[in-house]
Design a protein around this motif. Structure first.
Motif, mmCIF file in Angstrom:
data_model
loop_
_atom_site.group_PDB
_atom_site.id
_atom_site.type_symbol
_atom_site.label_atom_id
_atom_site.label_comp_id
_atom_site.label_asym_id
_atom_site.label_seq_id
_atom_site.Cartn_x
_atom_site.Cartn_y
_atom_site.Cartn_z
ATOM 1 N N ALA A 41 12.281 -3.995 -2.051
ATOM 2 C CA ALA A 41 13.537 -3.754 -1.336
ATOM 3 C C ALA A 41 13.535 -2.245 -0.327
ATOM 4 O O ALA A 41 14.332 -2.382 0.335
ATOM 5 N N TYR A 42 12.610 -1.848 -1.050
ATOM 6 C CA TYR A 42 12.191 -0.322 -0.399
ATOM 7 C C TYR A 42 11.154 -0.213 0.550
ATOM 8 O O TYR A 42 10.793 0.701 1.322
ATOM 9 N N ASP A 43 11.007 -1.324 1.269
ATOM 10 C CA ASP A 43 10.137 -1.625 2.323
ATOM 11 C C ASP A 43 8.683 -1.050 2.447
ATOM 12 O O ASP A 43 8.495 -0.292 3.328
ATOM 13 N N PRO A 44 8.051 -1.196 1.048
ATOM 14 C CA PRO A 44 6.626 -0.756 1.269
ATOM 15 C C PRO A 44 5.814 -1.418 2.339
ATOM 16 O O PRO A 44 6.314 -2.467 2.652
ATOM 17 N N ASP A 45 4.939 -0.802 2.863
ATOM 18 C CA ASP A 45 3.799 -1.281 4.033
ATOM 19 C C ASP A 45 3.214 -2.523 3.387
ATOM 20 O O ASP A 45 3.102 -3.726 4.074
ATOM 21 N N ARG A 77 -9.020 -6.571 -10.766
ATOM 22 C CA ARG A 77 -10.295 -6.147 -10.722
ATOM 23 C C ARG A 77 -10.722 -5.675 -9.104
ATOM 24 O O ARG A 77 -11.450 -4.903 -8.754
ATOM 25 N N ASP A 78 -9.926 -6.330 -8.392
ATOM 26 C CA ASP A 78 -9.922 -6.173 -6.580
ATOM 27 C C ASP A 78 -8.952 -5.127 -6.361
ATOM 28 O O ASP A 78 -8.653 -4.852 -5.143
ATOM 29 N N THR A 79 -8.245 -4.275 -7.293
ATOM 30 C CA THR A 79 -7.355 -3.498 -6.897
ATOM 31 C C THR A 79 -7.871 -2.468 -5.973
ATOM 32 O O THR A 79 -7.267 -1.896 -4.926
ATOM 33 N N ARG A 80 -9.001 -1.583 -6.334
ATOM 34 C CA ARG A 80 -9.481 -0.701 -5.260
ATOM 35 C C ARG A 80 -9.894 -1.249 -3.991
ATOM 36 O O ARG A 80 -9.493 -0.677 -2.749
ATOM 37 N N LYS A 81 -10.275 -2.395 -3.801
ATOM 38 C CA LYS A 81 -10.662 -3.102 -2.566
ATOM 39 C C LYS A 81 -9.204 -3.428 -1.780
ATOM 40 O O LYS A 81 -9.341 -3.101 -0.542
ATOM 41 N N VAL A 82 -8.350 -3.935 -2.303
ATOM 42 C CA VAL A 82 -6.955 -4.175 -1.767
ATOM 43 C C VAL A 82 -6.386 -2.894 -1.313
ATOM 44 O O VAL A 82 -5.915 -2.888 0.015
ATOM 45 N N LEU A 83 -6.237 -1.621 -1.912
ATOM 46 C CA LEU A 83 -5.726 -0.373 -1.750
ATOM 47 C C LEU A 83 -6.618 0.014 -0.698
ATOM 48 O O LEU A 83 -5.956 0.713 0.379
ATOM 49 N N GLY A 84 -7.721 -0.051 -0.612
ATOM 50 C CA GLY A 84 -8.743 0.699 0.631
ATOM 51 C C GLY A 84 -8.340 0.028 1.806
ATOM 52 O O GLY A 84 -8.151 0.569 2.687
ATOM 53 N N PHE A 85 -8.273 -1.616 1.864
ATOM 54 C CA PHE A 85 -8.214 -2.339 2.875
ATOM 55 C C PHE A 85 -6.538 -1.995 3.382
ATOM 56 O O PHE A 85 -6.406 -1.642 4.462
ATOM 57 N N ALA A 86 -5.757 -2.043 2.478
ATOM 58 C CA ALA A 86 -4.181 -1.710 3.016
ATOM 59 C C ALA A 86 -4.083 -0.165 3.567
ATOM 60 O O ALA A 86 -3.423 -0.031 4.527
#
Length: 540
Positions: free
Chosen positions: A430-434, A509-518
């Motif tokens: 509800a706090y509109d994160p990107d 295990r994909d957290t770093r990749k997803v955060l980097g892409f985002a």
């Protein structure tokens, strides 16, 4: 340098159990993700007879080979339309995500016409509005691969029709803002769906299969009695030569996708884009594979969120902000893929000191222009006389104020529990994160099921005592079981993602990749120079 020294033993029984439990959930996730493509593939013979390509293959052909593709809302509609976990098919007849087309980062939206001819259900509208909002906010060109029977009339609701108008409003706003939209007519797009190509800046139509009409032949006959030839009524050949709706006429699906890539390449999109403020970086010291064993699936089992950071941030190097003050809330400065970030995570409920620390940290990141990353594993704010007297409400409000009004990009992840007002303070949906993604072990809700059940039992006992009445303990136990089951059935990451309360569930295990892409997506979007106009591009 402040390289974190892990305290996790990867050879321990606890690590092995955590890993086994997490891998089981990841297997469940992969099973759910595979259901939609498998059902769609059953129509491959029909597609082949029409000379068409399966919708999933259309997306693959559109995208640059070897480049990352971040799929969004893959579990949408799970346990929503069909509430049977064994048969519910996620996806909402839509394939969407962010990928690269001819070097341009773009939002991809494909109708999965292999499932009920691509007709839309309630969750489909949620997905469409979400992906359009992301495209608008991140300045991403939108490419829509169109082939849909439109709204599912058997499940018609007036609110779907009314709210559905926002799809076309968003296309108009994107065009006016200077963010291009492109539609590829692979198949029919009728009634309200005809405005998908109509409101797009560029339209590519496939000969013989592509069609756009406000009223298809059947509806036209029912409404007016006119007998019309479908191709003359709305075929792409007619639109390319007479109505002017179609700019580019393609021989088949493959040609249309090749044309789409060419058109996107001619947007001149990356010419004036400044480079990202990226510093040289090294990968984490600790293997991302270990994330499957670091975090217990049961959110009631404690662990140090710094162990997650050590397997996500560059060099496992982060600066712990006020580590002795409000110690259950962790604030850290770090970088991911060379991009500076502020990270907030949880090692227990948030107390007044933790809330004020978070509020200050968020303001400092906002002042410095540092994107914020929230790692949710929170059961809420502390309660009790001590904490109320210490100002838990006003200090918690400071944190929520800061989260709400921070101007920097915000990316959230549910990596465990996200309960109560803790969800709000940690930048819930509800706090509109990107962007907001969940791990498969995540649990979301106002509170845990057992806590809700005990709360209602306490209320019932207090009420009976006031009335001087006896309580039926058996009936009370049945009520507790029912409440626990009701809350627990709605708290899983898969259930929430099925209702589009995040942008997708990912393998930890994909957290770093997803955060980097985002992070790349949000920073690139904010730095992009656009050339807006007053009304959007009108087709002449």
């Amino acid at each position: 340098m402040a390289v974190f020294k892990s305290g996790v033993s990867v050879s321990s029984d606890a690590f092995s159990k955590n890993r086994q439990d997490m891998l089981s959930l990841i297997a469940d996730l992969r099973d759910l993700e595979a259901r939609g493509p498998a059902l769609s593939a059953k129509r491959n013979e029909t597609f082949a007879k029409r000379g068409q390509i399966n919708p999933h293959d259309r997306v693959a052909r559109l995208l640059d080979p070897g480049m990352p593709f971040l799929q969004l809302h893959a579990l949408a509609n799970y346990l929503s339309e069909d509430i049977n976990p064994a048969t519910s098919v996620p996806g909402a007849s839509i394939i969407c995500g962010i990928g690269f087309v001819n070097g341009v980062r773009a939002m991809i939206w494909a109708d999965d016409s292999g499932i009920r001819a691509g007709s839309l259900v309630e969750a489909s509208l949620d997905v469409i509005l979400s992906l359009q909002e992301i495209a608008k906010r991140q300045n991403l060109p939108l490419i829509h691969l169109v082939e849909s029977a439109g709204a599912n009339l058997m499940g018609y609701k007036v609110e779907f029709f009314v709210n559905g108008g926002a799809m076309f409003r968003n296309l108009a706003q994107m065009s006016a803002a200077g963010v291009p939209t492109l539609a590829v007519l692979h198949g029919p797009s009728t009634a309200g769906g005809a405005y998908m190509p109509g409101m797009s800046d560029y339209v590519i139509g496939v000969k013989e299969n592509g069609l756009a009409a406000l009223a298809g032949a059947a509806l036209l006959h029912a409404a007016t009695g006119e007998q019309a030839d479908e191709r003359q009524l709305g075929g792409t050949e007619m639109h390319a030569s007479q109505s002017g709706l179609v700019e580019y006429l393609a021989d088949d699906d493959a040609h249309a996708l090749s044309l789409a890539r060419d058109v996107v390449g001619r947007f001149n999109w990356n010419t004036s884009q400044p480079p990202l403020p990226r510093q040289p970086f090294v990968p984490p010291v600790y293997d991302a594979e270990e994330l499957a064993g670091v975090v217990p699936v049961d959110h009631r089992s404690p662990y140090d969120v710094r162990e997650v950071l050590a397997r996500v941030v560059d060099g496992s190097d982060f600066e712990d902000f006020k580590p002795r003050y409000g110690a259950s809330l962790v604030c850290a400065q770090a970088s991911i893929m060379g991009l500076g970030v502020g990270i907030i995570g949880n090692n227990g409920p948030i107390d007044p000191a933790g809330a004020t620390k978070a509020a200050q940290f968020i303001q400092l990141c906002d002042q410095a222009g540092l994107p914020l990353v929230f790692l949710n594993n929170i059961t809420g704010y502390m309660v009790g006389t001590e904490y109320e007297q210490a100002g838990m409400i006003k200090h918690g409000a400071k944190m929520i104020q800061a989260v709400t009004n921070a101007r920097v990009p915000k990316i959230a992840m549910y990596i465990g529990a996200s309960f109560g007002a803790g969800n709000y303070g940690m930048c819930g949906y509800a706090y509109d994160p990107d962007f907001l993604f969940s791990w498969p072990n995540a649990a979301i809700g106002v509170m845990g099921g057992e806590q809700a059940a005990k709360t209602m039992s306490t209320v019932a006992r207090a009420g009976a005592m006031r009335k001087g009445a006896d309580l039926d303990e058996g009936r009370l136990k049945a009520q507790e079981d029912a409440i626990t089951a009701h809350f627990t059935s709605q708290e899983s990451a898969f259930y929430g993602s099925g209702r589009c309360l995040d942008h997708g569930v990912i393998d930890p295990r994909d957290t770093r990749k997803v955060l980097g892409f985002a992070l790349e997506t949000v920073l690139e979007g904010r730095a992009r120079q656009l050339y807006p106009n007053s009304f959007g591009v009108a087709r002449m």
